[in-house]
Enzyme design. Sequence first.
Site, short mmCIF file in Angstrom:
data_model
loop_
_atom_site.label_atom_id
_atom_site.label_comp_id
_atom_site.label_asym_id
_atom_site.label_seq_id
_atom_site.Cartn_x
_atom_site.Cartn_y
_atom_site.Cartn_z
N ASP A 188 0.81 -1.22 0.00
CA ASP A 188 0.00 0.00 0.00
C ASP A 188 0.84 1.27 0.00
OD1 ASP A 188 1.06 -0.11 2.51
OD2 ASP A 188 -0.84 -0.03 3.59
N ASN A 189 2.09 1.20 -0.49
CA ASN A 189 2.87 2.43 -0.58
C ASN A 189 3.64 2.47 -1.89
OD1 ASN A 189 6.00 1.88 -0.03
ND2 ASN A 189 4.80 0.47 1.25
N CYS A 254 -4.94 3.59 4.23
CA CYS A 254 -6.22 3.09 4.75
C CYS A 254 -6.48 3.63 6.14
CB CYS A 254 -6.21 1.56 4.76
SG CYS A 254 -6.24 0.82 3.11
N CYS A 316 11.10 3.95 -20.89
CA CYS A 316 10.91 3.46 -19.52
C CYS A 316 12.26 3.21 -18.86
CB CYS A 316 10.09 2.18 -19.53
SG CYS A 316 9.82 1.49 -17.88
N CYS A 446 -6.87 17.63 15.55
CA CYS A 446 -7.15 16.64 14.50
C CYS A 446 -6.92 15.26 15.10
CB CYS A 446 -6.28 16.87 13.26
SG CYS A 446 -4.52 16.64 13.55
#
Length: 493
Positions: A188-189, A254, A316, A446
């Site tokens: 997820d990074n 997430c 690329c 926050c």
Amino acid sequence: MENLEQTCASLRAQIAATEAQLAGLKRELEIAEQAAEVKAQSTTRTITAEDGKTNETREWPLLSEEYKRYGRQMIVPQLGLQGQLKLRAARVLIVGAGGLGCPAALYLAGAGVGTLGLVDGDTVENSNLHRQVLHRSKNVGTFKVDSAIEYLRELNPHPTYVPYRAHLTPQEAPGIFKDYDIVLDCTDNPATRYLISDTAVLLGKPLVSASALRTEGQLMVLNYPPRPVGDKSGGPCYRCVFPKPPPANSVVSCADGGILGPVVGTMGVLQALEAIKVITSPAVNPSASPPSLLIFSAYSTPLFRTIRLRARRANCAVCSADASVTLETLKNGSTDYVFFCGVAGLEATLSPEERISPLEFKKRHPKEVPQDGGRINKEPTIIDVREKVQFDICSLENSINIPISTILSSASSPTNVDANAQPSLPFWLPRELASADSTDPIYVVCRHGNDSQIAVRRLKELGLDRGGQRYVGDIQGGLRAWREQIDPDWPEY
């Protein structure tokens, strides 16, 4: 005495160096043992007939129990016996044992993949359990790969499961990837995504990449077919699709953006499906299977959309003829993924005078509303800059909600140093705050103490500090610190 101190210091330094070397050797040994376990996978089995009528020994491709276990999928025409044999011989690597990796591993293990490697250095947390379906409450605190493999072995004992209890690094990635046939990116990074894609291309491994956030997900099959670097007929890589990484401050996790379990579960299951298709399909025809990006949106109609991707980019950095990323640059560390993707930092960092701890806030303002109902001098205003959905979960008494997204979407006015001037203020500011007569302090809070700092800067740019006559600052550490210092029953989500 001085010589003894120098001797002690020298011995301590030698011990530290030796311990570091020992740790490195242990890590190398673990990788070597895992590689040996993968290569020890048997490829043929001799089965004795169990029909009760004969004792003859016959050569069957699968165990009797495997025929029973996988029979329902073997009678699917697209799979068949040959497809099942390909699955049993396949070696699949899953990087990330979280919301994507858990359902992907679950269905690949259930399908009978021969070897399943899991890479993840994280441990199981309570916040994982609503979506990371291989982990159970009893496994909180254990390595995710160990928790996942414990579950998978109960589901299907036939595959070989290989744990890698560490985060993927450029130096170790090639040594791990080389023992597998296909790779699933379940991370997820951005930095890790580029590393996984680069390594897969350089070693000729197809890559199934997916992502999920809130109610949406994306899926791509990359480097498929896996042609050599410089071969234009090969499938595009992650860099071909995203030549430049997203701005570091725009990446939402997430933990910050939220995620629905069925959404990330859907994407993980689709990753398993695509992996099975790659493993069991005959040689792919690039013209018949153009690369595409699958987009899933849980609250849209239709749920799925497909966007066709272009072929490999001529310039690329990893899969073109002029590639600058090589296995050598990975191993020697000259390809810096953290530098390439950037490090998310605070847009505005406040001085100590502009910040206050929850404990100090309670000391200064023991009561937010006087008992007699009257208004006291210097009554604080608390602005909670979390999004409304989080504010509705829990909020401080008498706080007002102005989401950070609303604050950032408004144009800033120059800082007003004239206390008597009337600054032009946005519509979302409450009237009492916009009043030029008010000098009561404003405290911004926050979730973790990051967005509040940005909000304080914006509020000062709008002139709410009245040229320094009014205090505008943030509650340091946010509501997480409030829970630690003030209210242990504060909901932790």
